[in-house]
Scaffold this motif. Structure first.
Motif, mmCIF file in Angstrom:
data_model
loop_
_atom_site.group_PDB
_atom_site.id
_atom_site.type_symbol
_atom_site.label_atom_id
_atom_site.label_comp_id
_atom_site.label_asym_id
_atom_site.label_seq_id
_atom_site.Cartn_x
_atom_site.Cartn_y
_atom_site.Cartn_z
ATOM 1 N N PRO A 193 -4.331 -30.342 -24.664
ATOM 2 C CA PRO A 193 -5.235 -30.300 -25.820
ATOM 3 C C PRO A 193 -5.827 -28.912 -26.000
ATOM 4 N N ARG A 194 -6.047 -28.560 -27.227
ATOM 5 C CA ARG A 194 -6.609 -27.255 -27.523
ATOM 6 C C ARG A 194 -8.007 -27.146 -26.925
ATOM 7 N N PRO A 195 -8.287 -26.075 -26.161
ATOM 8 C CA PRO A 195 -9.655 -25.874 -25.663
ATOM 9 C C PRO A 195 -10.599 -25.539 -26.825
ATOM 10 N N GLU A 196 -11.833 -25.295 -26.498
ATOM 11 C CA GLU A 196 -12.817 -24.966 -27.542
ATOM 12 C C GLU A 196 -12.648 -23.522 -27.985
ATOM 13 N N THR A 197 -11.498 -23.244 -28.591
ATOM 14 C CA THR A 197 -11.214 -21.873 -29.029
ATOM 15 C C THR A 197 -11.173 -21.745 -30.538
ATOM 16 N N GLY A 198 -11.211 -22.853 -31.260
ATOM 17 C CA GLY A 198 -11.111 -22.788 -32.712
ATOM 18 C C GLY A 198 -9.714 -22.395 -33.153
ATOM 19 N N GLU A 199 -9.551 -22.195 -34.443
ATOM 20 C CA GLU A 199 -8.254 -21.810 -35.020
ATOM 21 C C GLU A 199 -8.109 -20.292 -34.956
ATOM 22 N N ARG A 200 -7.907 -19.795 -33.739
ATOM 23 C CA ARG A 200 -7.902 -18.342 -33.557
ATOM 24 C C ARG A 200 -6.752 -17.919 -32.672
ATOM 25 N N THR A 201 -6.329 -16.677 -32.827
ATOM 26 C CA THR A 201 -5.476 -16.064 -31.824
ATOM 27 C C THR A 201 -6.372 -15.259 -30.892
ATOM 28 N N LEU A 202 -5.908 -15.085 -29.649
ATOM 29 C CA LEU A 202 -6.760 -14.561 -28.597
ATOM 30 C C LEU A 202 -6.171 -13.278 -28.007
ATOM 31 N N TRP A 203 -6.953 -12.212 -28.038
ATOM 32 C CA TRP A 203 -6.691 -10.979 -27.289
ATOM 33 C C TRP A 203 -5.493 -10.172 -27.774
ATOM 34 N N LEU A 204 -4.628 -10.763 -28.572
ATOM 35 C CA LEU A 204 -3.379 -10.117 -28.962
ATOM 36 C C LEU A 204 -3.596 -9.301 -30.230
ATOM 37 N N SER A 205 -3.326 -7.990 -30.158
ATOM 38 C CA SER A 205 -3.599 -7.131 -31.312
ATOM 39 C C SER A 205 -2.351 -6.573 -31.969
ATOM 40 N N GLY A 206 -1.218 -6.530 -31.251
ATOM 41 C CA GLY A 206 -0.057 -5.942 -31.889
ATOM 42 C C GLY A 206 1.213 -6.054 -31.080
ATOM 43 N N VAL A 207 2.330 -5.900 -31.780
ATOM 44 C CA VAL A 207 3.655 -5.815 -31.177
ATOM 45 C C VAL A 207 4.351 -4.614 -31.812
ATOM 46 N N ASP A 208 4.800 -3.685 -30.981
ATOM 47 C CA ASP A 208 5.506 -2.499 -31.446
ATOM 48 C C ASP A 208 6.978 -2.621 -31.089
ATOM 49 N N VAL A 209 7.838 -2.214 -32.002
ATOM 50 C CA VAL A 209 9.261 -2.107 -31.697
ATOM 51 C C VAL A 209 9.537 -0.663 -31.295
ATOM 52 N N VAL A 210 10.264 -0.489 -30.204
ATOM 53 C CA VAL A 210 10.631 0.840 -29.728
ATOM 54 C C VAL A 210 11.865 1.266 -30.503
ATOM 55 N N SER A 211 11.760 2.400 -31.180
ATOM 56 C CA SER A 211 12.811 2.823 -32.099
ATOM 57 C C SER A 211 13.097 4.297 -31.915
ATOM 58 N N THR A 212 14.330 4.697 -32.234
ATOM 59 C CA THR A 212 14.692 6.119 -32.157
ATOM 60 C C THR A 212 14.352 6.864 -33.436
#
Length: 428
Positions: A193-212
């Protein structure tokens, strides 16, 4: 093949048998086509890091919430694809160090399930656990995992000890799943069950693709209308998502990152912490500091009008002139940092179901700001999303076909109308 830049350097270092001016003239004529063919440099472009997914972070409304002995699997929908990735985790609003025991990256199959064999450990300076100091963000080591553009990745974080929830994004654009224990590398989860976190994403700010190669990045800087409120959850239907799809279909190699925060205002911090800092304050972090950023589209200001006398009675009265001045500052700051700056008009909101949000006086302010936006010459272009969304028979209201039901937030069709109002010629 012609003369390369290396041969240019070699020639320039050799003793000349010709008069020096003639030698230089020959070399410059020979290399001119090569120099003209070189790609233009963009401020902030990092050839080893392209923003594929972003979200702007805020503190949560409540204090003291924490998670213990849980795996949190968060889904992100990619922009540009690639073969290698770096994950960004944040403790921006924490006042104590934040510890994660394990992080795993995988391709999403469906729901909380991941593709068999796709799980990859995410390390930080070679270690599987990481501690983030208060106020800081960490960037992972490179993780190799082929993934195409516009597909979903699953990022699973395991925390053993009680871990405070201090840094969040209040609206989940994609799904989040919870399980008991360390199951970060499992394909399927026995979901808890979902903890008391609400409808939120947690701590995650970004994903970068490594590119040439560097990919010019468009930052959408806005409120809930950009964040995707009113569009289907986990449906990738926000207007920045649709805009990115248009660019892909047009064969235009760009990244689009979403800097929207629901409830955000241009001139004031949010009345609730989850609404984030004022736009004029967070512009540095959420736009100017983004790798590869070459353009910003500003969609902000409606909450400065609608929230007047609603959340902080009498404390946040602002005039059309103040909003215009704030928007002008964003254009100037973008230009000073080498970015193109574009702006949208403010959208209709009459008869909204949010009590107290609309009044005739507030509508007059919106009309005044929109008149300024349409005629100012500070921004490099204007997208008239007011015109794209409104009901011709009732111009102060959303067209019913574009309305999510609260008469303020566009639905998926409305989000598509916004994206279609953005000229792709801006980015050619």
């Amino acid at each position: 093949m012609g003369i390369t830049l290396q041969s240019f350097r070699t020639l320039s270092q050799q003793p000349s048998k010709w008069p020096s001016r003639l030698a230089w003239a020959f070399v410059l004529v020979a290399v001119a086509p090569t120099l003209l063919a070189l790609p233009a440099q963009c401020k902030g472009c990092d050839s080893s890091s392209v923003a594929s997914w972003r979200e702007s972070l805020t503190p949560p409304d409540e204090k003291g919430a924490a998670i213990e002995n849980r795996t949190i699997r968060q889904i992100v929908h990619l922009g540009p694809g690639g073969n290698a990735w770096r994950i960004r985790l944040s403790n921006a609003y924490g006042d104590k160090p934040l510890h994660f025991d394990r992080v795993v990256l995988a391709k999403r199959a469906a729901g909380s399930a991941t593709v068999d064999g796709s799980a990859r450990p995410v390390t930080f300076e070679g270690r599987q656990d990481v501690t983030i100091p208060p106020g800081a963000e960490v960037l992972s080591d490179t993780v190799t995992l082929p993934a195409a553009s516009q597909t979903d990745l699953a990022i699973s974080i395991y925390v053993a000890k009680s871990t405070p929830i201090t840094t969040v994004h209040a609206r989940q654009r994609n799904a989040i799943y919870f399980a008991v224990g360390d199951v970060a590398d499992k394909n399927t989860l026995n979901e808890a069950p979902r903890p008391e976190t609400g409808e939120r994403t947690l701590w995650l700010s970004g994903v970068d693709v490594v590119s040439t190669s560097a990919v010019p990045t468009i930052v959408v800087f806005g409120d809930s209308i950009s964040d995707g409120s009113g569009t289907p959850a986990d449906g990738n239907a926000s207007w920045p998502d649709v805009l990115y799809g248009r660019l892909v279909n047009a064969n235009m190699k760009r990244a689009v990152i979403n800097g929207g925060i629901a409830g955000n205002r241009l001139l004031r911090a949010g009345a609730a912490p989850r609404f984030g800092g004022a736009g004029v304050t967070r512009f540095e972090r959420d736009v100017l500091a983004q790798p590869g950023a070459t353009a910003v589209i500003v969609q902000l200001g409606i909450n400065d009008i609608g929230l007047v006398d609603l959340t902080d009675p009498g404390d946040d009265l602002v005039s059309a002139r103040e909003i215009e001045d704030g928007l002008a500052q964003l254009a100037k700051r973008a230009h000073a940092n080498g970015l193109k700056a574009y702006i949208t008009t403010l959208t209709p909101f009459a008869v909204t179901t949010i009590e107290g949000y609309y009044s005739d006086g507030k509508e007059a302010t919106r009309q005044a700001v929109n008149a300024w936006i349409r005629h100012q010459d500070l921004f490099d272009g204007v997208a008239d999303i007011d015109m794209a969304l409104r009901d011709p028979a009732h111009p102060t209201q959303l067209l019913p076909a574009n309305d999510s039901g609260d008469h303020l937030h566009p639905n998926a069709q409305g989000a598509k109308a916004i994206a279609n109002a953005i000229p792709l010629s801006w980015f050619r």
